[in-house]
Scaffold this active site. Structure first.
Site, PDB file in Angstrom:
ATOM      1  N   ARG A 183     -44.342  30.735  -8.860  1.00 20.19           N
ATOM      2  CA  ARG A 183     -43.726  29.604  -8.159  1.00 20.19           C
ATOM      3  C   ARG A 183     -43.505  29.900  -6.672  1.00 20.19           C
ATOM      4  O   ARG A 183     -43.213  28.992  -5.899  1.00 20.19           O
ATOM      5  CB  ARG A 183     -42.401  29.254  -8.820  1.00 20.19           C
ATOM      6  CG  ARG A 183     -42.540  28.821 -10.276  1.00 20.19           C
ATOM      7  CD  ARG A 183     -41.202  28.893 -10.995  1.00 20.19           C
ATOM      8  NE  ARG A 183     -40.230  27.971 -10.449  1.00 20.19           N
ATOM      9  CZ  ARG A 183     -38.921  28.028 -10.701  1.00 20.19           C
ATOM     10  NH1 ARG A 183     -38.439  28.991 -11.491  1.00 20.19           N
ATOM     11  NH2 ARG A 183     -38.100  27.152 -10.173  1.00 20.19           N
ATOM     12  N   LYS A 213     -35.381  26.263  -2.259  1.00 21.99           N
ATOM     13  CA  LYS A 213     -34.571  26.966  -3.255  1.00 21.99           C
ATOM     14  C   LYS A 213     -35.141  28.372  -3.471  1.00 21.99           C
ATOM     15  O   LYS A 213     -36.308  28.612  -3.114  1.00 21.99           O
ATOM     16  CB  LYS A 213     -34.541  26.163  -4.569  1.00 21.99           C
ATOM     17  CG  LYS A 213     -35.923  25.870  -5.167  1.00 21.99           C
ATOM     18  CD  LYS A 213     -35.839  24.870  -6.295  1.00 21.99           C
ATOM     19  CE  LYS A 213     -37.178  24.609  -6.939  1.00 21.99           C
ATOM     20  NZ  LYS A 213     -37.141  23.559  -7.960  1.00 21.99           N
ATOM     21  N   HIS A 214     -34.370  29.309  -3.994  1.00 20.34           N
ATOM     22  CA  HIS A 214     -33.024  29.273  -4.552  1.00 20.34           C
ATOM     23  C   HIS A 214     -32.203  30.216  -3.684  1.00 20.34           C
ATOM     24  O   HIS A 214     -32.298  31.440  -3.845  1.00 20.34           O
ATOM     25  CB  HIS A 214     -32.999  29.739  -6.001  1.00 20.34           C
ATOM     26  CG  HIS A 214     -33.992  29.033  -6.886  1.00 20.34           C
ATOM     27  ND1 HIS A 214     -35.309  29.390  -6.958  1.00 20.34           N
ATOM     28  CD2 HIS A 214     -33.839  27.964  -7.720  1.00 20.34           C
ATOM     29  CE1 HIS A 214     -35.936  28.598  -7.820  1.00 20.34           C
ATOM     30  NE2 HIS A 214     -35.072  27.729  -8.296  1.00 20.34           N
ATOM     31  N   HIS A 226     -31.629  31.036 -15.694  1.00 20.85           N
ATOM     32  CA  HIS A 226     -31.440  30.061 -16.774  1.00 20.85           C
ATOM     33  C   HIS A 226     -30.708  30.711 -17.948  1.00 20.85           C
ATOM     34  O   HIS A 226     -30.099  30.016 -18.769  1.00 20.85           O
ATOM     35  CB  HIS A 226     -32.793  29.531 -17.265  1.00 20.85           C
ATOM     36  CG  HIS A 226     -33.481  28.636 -16.276  1.00 20.85           C
ATOM     37  ND1 HIS A 226     -34.264  29.112 -15.269  1.00 20.85           N
ATOM     38  CD2 HIS A 226     -33.482  27.284 -16.152  1.00 20.85           C
ATOM     39  CE1 HIS A 226     -34.747  28.106 -14.556  1.00 20.85           C
ATOM     40  NE2 HIS A 226     -34.283  26.981 -15.061  1.00 20.85           N
ATOM     41  N   ASP A 297     -27.955  24.578  -7.818  1.00 25.94           N
ATOM     42  CA  ASP A 297     -28.962  24.590  -8.873  1.00 25.94           C
ATOM     43  C   ASP A 297     -28.320  23.934 -10.096  1.00 25.94           C
ATOM     44  O   ASP A 297     -27.109  23.676 -10.117  1.00 25.94           O
ATOM     45  CB  ASP A 297     -29.396  26.032  -9.169  1.00 25.94           C
ATOM     46  CG  ASP A 297     -30.777  26.104  -9.822  1.00 25.94           C
ATOM     47  OD1 ASP A 297     -31.302  25.046 -10.241  1.00 25.94           O
ATOM     48  OD2 ASP A 297     -31.347  27.209  -9.896  1.00 25.94           O
TER      49      ASP A 297
END
Length: 989
Positions: A183, A213-214, A226, A297
């Site tokens: 990513r 982000k992040h 997560h 987030d």
């Protein structure tokens, strides 16, 4: 008054012109700030405190259109007054319907957000996707990233989205990171920052907010936020130089939003960054001077979910917007409780709410319009989108190494086999097909059950191309490593670059490694074109591949870039050789030609290869490596003579044979006794020139004739001394048309077409011409007859014969008659600006009138080529008939044709030679030995081959531009011979 004070405070924050920050670009584009203030004031006036709090929440839901989902959505909008929505994955049509439904019922327009890191396809079925950021990180041209952002913005606006939670600004510097990896744009903070900035500008210049982000950076972690809270155990100096760097650049670019991650960075502050005042207020806002929207987030993530009153804590910490809380009602109540307890003030909420509303205004939500569902899918997928997707993928292709110079392939070397590691051959077919169209290549499918048979088949091959279409490569490692140690092997990865880490020894021993990143058909064709010297690549690796390559590795492959070796390697002085530069540039200044291309080979290696000037004196199109030139009379040796030598080699005729034996039309004429050797020596007695085209002119339309010795009102075009052409004439409609048809198929100019049998008329004219004795007289007609003889013996058109026997197998892809059938006009150098006979510019049409009216394929002229291709033909002669690993002509034939010389002139068998007795008239420099052979061309071309010194000199120009009737300064100032002189002076041994 109070409202105005708050508005001024907000403006002071948002429109700060600090030396250390860039104001949010979206807000800077709000030209009517008074209208914005009034709209924001109007919304604020009708909201309760709780509704203002609701504006700071983004609610997440699935795009499902059943009544239950609509009821839930109405509750979120009506009861809680949420400020925005984030739809999870689903169908485009349903998301649009739910967007329209929500906006229609919202008292304050909603910010519709999207999580589209690689386009809409990340979340919505059957919508466009783009390559992952790791792949895009290989691209050198950041303007493509701007175009990518621009296109995503267009698509977002079409579906009613105002904010995209992208790009990822994290630096991918930990290969064990379970969540960021592909990513990210890469491992180099500077390159990541540049990509982030380009994408952000593309998105926001076109009306959609970017949220990077992040923060403060999730790249160097080994825990997925997560699932748990990752740690950034680095000092501040390290964070500033790596993790924070892309965010700083994004802020300087004027980005509208920053998403704070659930990360613990002890050197910045205690606790998760997303609820830390030290991280947000002190670092992001105060130090980095960020004045846009600060967004958390997703608060449902396990990295933060264990904290009570998480939304209240997030707002207290400095966030403006909270994303995806687990329990909306509970969290809004928690914020209201914090207000009552004084942990948050109404002024805080008002300031944050005004900021949210200001961005809503800037994003066009003050005049929201319903999203049109009709034809939406078609509007998303445009030709421009498809073109951009291809451009991005092609620009990311990375050549990591090429130690055996397989890119491009030497197409004259046979025995090339493609080995495809793929689930089936169908996935690999586009790559094979693109290669096969240009040169013969074998094709094998790798199968774990038949590795021994595959190895046996590949054992005798000269080189192997291995195409990896599957990540299950380990079973083939031993075979591929063995092959790579034994012969040149190119490894092409049509998948994830990490695949290469599974076969490190294969990669180390492979001659060539290419990352294609994808096996899309157009990517496969593009990579094949790299091998065929017909495509450009300059990708650079975005991340290191452990133990194999480092970030930034990559080679530039440019078909237009001249290739050359050090002159000292073959006994020549580079400093002396460089004097050719000034001679070439002098020729341009003297108007000898607008541009030229000079190539010198010694011992088969290019020691000098440079392009000068442009196609025209206006200088709009520079001469490049693969610019095609009209070879003019070089056609005699690079085409007609090649065919003659091959047929002679095969015993199809003898030099003393009478041409009439093969062309019966010459029998019972004064040309019946002309031999093949007579034509080659130019001793046939045929006239030097004949205006065959006059048959195609309506002579009645030429008042006073087509030509006159003196100018008058009908003859103003000066062609030569005492030669003036009629400036207004018509063509004979029997032979010529201005529109193509079955009867007039032969194109000789942009709007001029001939009858297909006009070439037969020209031959008949030659037959009727009187001979003028058999002494030496250079004549194009000799080679026009040789072309007719070649076609009779070969049983096919000469251009077809040459292409099948020489040009295609030798890899001469830029050598052809009728070049406009294969190449764009822009790649062909014009020879004339305004031709008196055909009118207008000649670009892609042969300049020689006789060749033109032969339909463009003639024995005297008509061939177009590049210096590299001409040099390859010359090298074949120098190597006694061998090119690559194949023999095209016997040694005896090459020696005969390149050494035999006429007793009556300097001419050889088709070749021109130096004139040792009259050096002032010699086409070569005085230093050229008698063994030299070659030819010149009227348009300003030549090739000279020196067997004694193993030298080849190629010079291509368009000296006839803009007019063939200008003084021949190329000859007058001895440009070519002086270059040759420097070439000989540079020889050390």
């Amino acid at each position: 008054m109070k409202k105005r004070i708050l508005w001024c405070i907000l403006c002071a924050c948002l429109v700060s012109t600090s030396l250390f920050a860039q104001e949010p670009a979206l807000l800077s584009r709000v030209h009517d700030t008074e209208a914005c203030r009034k709209w924001v004031d109007g919304q604020m006036e009708k909201m309760t405190l709780k509704q203002k709090v609701g504006q700071l929440f983004i609610y997440t839901l699935q795009p499902v259109t059943n009544q239950y989902s609509k009821n839930v959505l109405r509750k979120m909008v009506d009861d809680y007054g949420v400020g925005g929505l984030l739809f999870t994955g689903g169908e485009l049509r349903k998301q649009v319907q739910m967007t329209n439904y929500a906006q229609a019922h919202a008292s304050v327009p909603l910010m519709v957000t999207f999580d589209g890191e690689w386009g809409l396809g990340m979340r919505l079925k059957d919508t466009p996707s783009f390559p992952y950021n790791r792949v895009l990180g290989c691209i050198q041209n950041d303007s493509l990233l701007y175009e990518y952002g621009k296109e995503v913005a267009r698509q977002c606006r079409l579906i009613g989205v105002q904010i995209n939670f992208a790009p990822v600004a994290d630096v991918d510097n930990n290969p064990n990171n379970p969540v960021i990896n592909f990513r990210s744009f890469g491992s180099d903070p500077k390159r990541v920052a540049e990509k982030v900035a380009a994408y952000v500008k593309g998105l926001e210049d076109n009306g959609v907010m970017a949220v990077c982000k992040h923060f403060p950076g999730h790249g160097d972690t080994e825990i997925d936020s997560h699932n748990a809270l990752p740690e950034l155990n680095f000092d501040r100096a390290r964070l500033d130089s790596i993790e924070l760097y892309p965010f700083k650049k994004a802020i300087e670019t004027g980005i509208g939003g920053v998403m704070v991650g659930h990360l613990h960075a002890p050197s910045l502050g205690e606790g998760p960054a997303s609820i830390s005042q030290e991280v947000i207020m002190h670092t992001l806002i105060d130090e980095l001077r960020f004045h846009g929207l600060v967004v958390t987030d997703a608060l449902e993530m396990k990295g933060i979910a264990g904290h009570d009153d998480v939304c209240a804590r997030a707002l207290i910490a400095g966030n403006d917007v909270v994303l995806s809380p687990r329990n909306l009602k509970k969290e809004i109540d928690g914020v209201m409780s914090a207000l009552k307890k004084g942990r948050l003030s109404e002024a805080d909420i008002d300031r944050k709410c005004r900021k949210v509303l200001s961005f809503k205004y800037a994003l066009g939500l003050s005049s929201w319009k319903k999203v049109e569902e009709e034809g939406l899918a078609e509007k998303l997928v445009t030709p421009e989108l498809l073109s951009l997707q291809q451009e991005l993928s092609k620009a990311a292709v990375t050549v990591l190494k090429d130690s055996s110079s397989l890119v491009p392939l030497d197409l004259s070397v046979s025995g090339t086999v493609l080995l495809s590691v793929s689930p089936s051959l169908s996935e690999a077919y586009p790559f094979y097909h693109q290669l096969k169209q240009t040169f013969p290549v074998g094709w094998l499918h790798a199968n774990v059950d038949s590795l021994d048979a595959v190895e046996a088949r590949l054992r005798p091959t000269q080189r192997v191309l291995v195409a990896l279409h599957s990540d299950k490569v380990e079973p083939y490692a031993a075979l591929l490593e063995k092959l790579a140690k034994d012969k040149p092997l190119a490894l092409i990865c049509f998948g994830d670059m990490k695949m290469l880490e599974k076969i490190p020894e294969v990669v180390r021993h492979a001659s060539t490694v290419i990352l294609a990143h994808s096996d899309e058909k157009f990517v496969q064709r593009h990579v094949a074109d790299l091998f065929l010297d017909n495509a450009y690549a300059d990708g650079r690796l975005s991340i290191p591949l452990s133990g194999l390559f480092k970030a930034g590795d990559g080679l530039t492959v440019d078909p237009e870039a001249p290739r050359q070796y050090s002159p000292e390697d073959v006994g020549m002085n580079a400093s002396i050789l460089s004097q050719i530069d000034s001679i070439a540039e002098e020729g341009i200044r003297l108007k000898a030609y607008p541009g030229c291309h000079v190539m010198i080979l010694r011992e088969g290696l290019p020691v000098y290869n440079k392009c000068f000037g442009s196609y025209t004196y206006e200088g709009k199109e520079p001469v490049k490596e693969n610019s095609l030139y009209d070879l003019a009379s070089l056609t005699k040796v690079t085409a007609t003579l090649l065919a003659v030598m091959k047929l002679y080699d095969e015993g199809k005729f003898g030099l003393t044979d009478r041409v009439a034996d093969y062309l019966p039309i010459l029998k019972k004429t004064d040309k019946s006794r002309i031999t093949v050797q007579d034509l080659l020596f130019h001793e046939s007695g045929l006239p030097a020139y004949w205006p065959f085209y006059e048959e195609a002119v309506d002579m009645k339309s030429c008042k006073g004739g087509l030509f006159r010795k003196k100018p008058d009102k009908n003859h103003t075009l000066k062609l030569a001394e005492n030669v003036y052409a009629c400036n207004d004439f018509r063509y004979n409609p029997e032979w010529v048309s201005h529109v193509p048809s079955a009867e007039y198929p032969l194109q000789v100019a942009d709007s001029l077409f001939l009858r297909s049998d006009f070439s037969k008329n020209i031959v008949e004219q030659i037959v009727k011409l009187p001979l003028k004795g058999k002494s030496y007289r250079y004549s194009c007609l000799n080679f026009m007859l040789l072309k007719e003889m070649v076609e009779k013996i070969a049983g096919m058109p000469m251009d077809v014969y040459l292409d099948s026997v020489f040009y295609a197998p030798m890899g001469l892809r830029h050598t052809t008659f009728l070049p406009l059938r294969k190449f764009p006009k822009e790649q062909i150098v014009p020879s004339v600006e305004t031709d008196f006979l055909r009118g207008g510019r000649l670009q892609g049409f042969v300049q020689d009138e006789a060749a033109a009216f032969m339909g463009g394929v003639s024995g005297n002229a008509g061939l177009f080529s590049t210096t590299q291709d001409v040099a390859r033909i010359a090298q074949m002669w120098l190597d006694k008939g061998i090119c690559g690993d194949r023999r095209y002509l016997s040694r005896a034939t090459c020696e005969l044709f390149t050494t035999l010389k006429s007793r009556d002139s300097r001419r050889g068998l088709g070749f021109d030679k130096p004139d040792a007795e009259h050096t002032d008239n010699s086409p070569c420099s005085p230093e050229a030995p008698a063994s030299v052979f070659g030819h010149t061309g009227f348009t300003g071309t030549c090739v000279w081959i020196d067997p004694d010194n193993e030298l080849i000199f190629v010079f291509l120009s368009n000296r006839t531009y803009p007019s063939v009737y200008e003084p021949n300064n190329l000859v007058r100032y001895n440009i070519r011979t002086r270059m040759q002189q420097v070439m000989y002076q540079s020889i050390l041994y």
